[in-house]
Design a protein around this motif. Structure first.
Motif, mmCIF file in Angstrom:
data_model
loop_
_atom_site.group_PDB
_atom_site.id
_atom_site.type_symbol
_atom_site.label_atom_id
_atom_site.label_comp_id
_atom_site.label_asym_id
_atom_site.label_seq_id
_atom_site.Cartn_x
_atom_site.Cartn_y
_atom_site.Cartn_z
ATOM 1 N N GLU A 261 0.820 -1.228 0.000
ATOM 2 C CA GLU A 261 0.000 0.000 0.000
ATOM 3 C C GLU A 261 0.843 1.263 0.000
ATOM 4 O O GLU A 261 0.459 2.278 -0.583
ATOM 5 C CB GLU A 261 -0.930 0.001 1.209
ATOM 6 N N GLU A 262 1.991 1.195 0.640
ATOM 7 C CA GLU A 262 2.850 2.375 0.720
ATOM 8 C C GLU A 262 3.284 2.827 -0.667
ATOM 9 O O GLU A 262 3.316 4.014 -0.970
ATOM 10 C CB GLU A 262 4.076 2.044 1.586
ATOM 11 N N ARG A 263 3.627 1.854 -1.508
ATOM 12 C CA ARG A 263 4.088 2.184 -2.870
ATOM 13 C C ARG A 263 3.000 2.004 -3.921
ATOM 14 O O ARG A 263 3.256 2.209 -5.102
ATOM 15 C CB ARG A 263 5.284 1.298 -3.230
ATOM 16 N N ALA A 264 1.825 1.556 -3.499
ATOM 17 C CA ALA A 264 0.721 1.273 -4.434
ATOM 18 C C ALA A 264 1.168 0.305 -5.529
ATOM 19 O O ALA A 264 0.960 0.529 -6.716
ATOM 20 C CB ALA A 264 0.167 2.571 -5.027
ATOM 21 N N GLU A 265 1.808 -0.777 -5.128
ATOM 22 C CA GLU A 265 2.288 -1.802 -6.061
ATOM 23 C C GLU A 265 1.754 -3.163 -5.632
ATOM 24 O O GLU A 265 1.462 -3.389 -4.461
ATOM 25 C CB GLU A 265 3.834 -1.843 -6.080
ATOM 26 N N PRO A 301 -10.935 -11.263 -17.830
ATOM 27 C CA PRO A 301 -11.125 -9.852 -18.215
ATOM 28 C C PRO A 301 -11.062 -8.934 -16.992
ATOM 29 O O PRO A 301 -10.473 -7.858 -17.049
ATOM 30 C CB PRO A 301 -12.521 -9.839 -18.853
ATOM 31 N N PHE A 302 -11.643 -9.374 -15.869
ATOM 32 C CA PHE A 302 -11.624 -8.541 -14.655
ATOM 33 C C PHE A 302 -10.191 -8.326 -14.190
ATOM 34 O O PHE A 302 -9.795 -7.217 -13.834
ATOM 35 C CB PHE A 302 -12.444 -9.192 -13.536
ATOM 36 N N SER A 303 -9.429 -9.398 -14.175
ATOM 37 C CA SER A 303 -8.033 -9.346 -13.717
ATOM 38 C C SER A 303 -7.222 -8.370 -14.580
ATOM 39 O O SER A 303 -6.475 -7.540 -14.053
ATOM 40 C CB SER A 303 -7.425 -10.749 -13.766
ATOM 41 N N LYS A 304 -7.394 -8.477 -15.914
ATOM 42 C CA LYS A 304 -6.644 -7.587 -16.827
ATOM 43 C C LYS A 304 -7.002 -6.118 -16.565
ATOM 44 O O LYS A 304 -6.128 -5.252 -16.521
ATOM 45 C CB LYS A 304 -6.958 -7.953 -18.285
ATOM 46 N N LYS A 305 -8.299 -5.884 -16.373
ATOM 47 C CA LYS A 305 -8.756 -4.519 -16.127
ATOM 48 C C LYS A 305 -8.235 -4.023 -14.769
ATOM 49 O O LYS A 305 -7.789 -2.884 -14.625
ATOM 50 C CB LYS A 305 -10.291 -4.489 -16.155
ATOM 51 N N TYR A 306 -8.276 -4.886 -13.760
ATOM 52 C CA TYR A 306 -7.864 -4.521 -12.403
ATOM 53 C C TYR A 306 -6.395 -4.097 -12.370
ATOM 54 O O TYR A 306 -6.026 -3.138 -11.686
ATOM 55 C CB TYR A 306 -8.094 -5.720 -11.460
ATOM 56 N N LYS A 310 -1.519 -0.424 -13.002
ATOM 57 C CA LYS A 310 -0.868 -0.670 -11.714
ATOM 58 C C LYS A 310 0.516 -1.255 -11.955
ATOM 59 O O LYS A 310 0.722 -1.984 -12.928
ATOM 60 C CB LYS A 310 -1.691 -1.678 -10.875
ATOM 61 N N LYS A 311 1.418 -0.971 -11.052
ATOM 62 C CA LYS A 311 2.740 -1.599 -11.140
ATOM 63 C C LYS A 311 2.650 -2.967 -10.457
ATOM 64 O O LYS A 311 2.306 -3.059 -9.279
ATOM 65 C CB LYS A 311 3.808 -0.745 -10.462
#
Length: 315
Positions: A261-265, A301-306, A310-311
């Motif tokens: 969460e700190e790096r949003a990765e 498809p959900f996973s790809k979109k999610y 994002k890194k």
């Protein structure tokens, strides 16, 4: 015109009538009016305070009743009714030491006063029980403190990083293990499950699985640190959950991630890994005593979109 003392006596009599009728609120009003007349008769004022205290006591206003008993005793130190009332008020307020002191004061005036003898014995018994319970609580507290210290030492030894409960607005991350301390460490989660050491000295954690596509969760109360994720997935998805209408959530079909969460990765983890291996990852921080893992259907498809934008650190 009536003198203050005559007026005070009149209100005392009025209050006594209300008291007999068990109309304690009106009795209090009458006794209060009597006290407002500021009679110069200390005996009368002591009686007004004592009687008002008795009415307050019947209404459960023990602190007010005690204040009246104190005032009555100041005006007439040998007034046994006031002393008995004060002792009873202290009993109701669970001030057992003070109740004993009031009883002893009264017994010096009349050593055979039955109510004081009984109250003194009861207060003594309750005081001893309270002291015993306090000692037990202290022993238990010390034991829990030692257990917590042993638990923290085990977590520290494994190089597992905790996010401590924030002591201020900012979240405090225990990055260096030297910072792991008892302050702010809450190993419980919302369900009451907590990380614990088993008889063999292994950590067992409450672990939360999140399924973002369906906004569903699974919760394992005691995930052994040396268990693999795949072992739990095989049990959890031995039968497909009712929310998996497309029958996609098969153990070998799933990808697992944790979020930094700190790096949003996002970091992918292997289902073959043990919980301990994941918790020892340099970017894994355990929040609120509960490791959390996100599960997705591979290439859905959900996973790809999610994951778009994002890194993601993949295996």
């Amino acid at each position: 015109a009536l003198f203050p003392t005559e007026l005070a006596r009149m209100y005392k009599n009025e209050g006594n009538e209300y008291f007999k009728e068990k109309d304690y609120r009106r009795a209090i009003v009458a006794y209060t009016e009597g006290l407002r007349k500021k009679s110069e008769d200390p005996e009368l004022n002591a009686v007004l305070h004592t009687n008002r205290g008795a009415a307050e006591f019947h209404l459960g206003n023990y602190r007010s009743a005690l204040n009246d008993a104190i005032q009555a005793k100041k005006l007439k130190p040998t007034h046994l009714k006031a002393i008995i009332r004060g002792a009873l008020c202290h009993m109701e307020l669970k001030n057992f030491s003070e109740a004993i002191a009031w009883c002893e004061e009264g017994l010096r005036i009349d050593s055979k006063e039955k109510k004081l003898v009984e109250t003194r014995a009861k207060a003594d018994k309750l005081k001893r029980a309270e002291e015993r319970d306090a000692r037990r609580a202290k022993v238990l507290e010390r034991k829990e403190q030692r257990q917590k210290e042993v638990l923290l030492a085990a977590i520290k030894e494994r190089n597992i990083k905790l996010v401590l409960e924030p002591s201020n607005e900012e979240e405090e991350v225990a990055d260096g293990l030297a910072e792991i301390s008892l302050d702010g460490f809450h190993p419980d989660n919302a369900t009451g499950a907590k990380v614990h050491l088993d008889a063999e000295g292994n950590l067992n954690w409450p672990v939360l699985f999140l399924y973002p596509e369906h906004e569903q969760t699974d919760f394992i109360e005691a995930f052994h640190e040396n268990s693999r994720f795949i072992d739990h997935l095989m049990v959890m998805f031995a039968e497909l959950p009712p929310w998996d209408l497309e029958r996609k959530y098969l153990p070998r079909n799933l990808e697992l991630y944790f979020e930094d969460e700190e790096r949003a990765e996002m970091y992918e983890l292997s289902p073959e890994q043990t919980l301990l291996q994941v918790l020892q990852h340099k970017r894994y921080f355990v929040k609120a005593g509960t490791p959390t893992v996100l599960a997705f259907v591979r290439s859905s498809p959900f996973s790809k979109k999610y994951f778009s934008g994002k890194k993601v650190h993949r295996l």
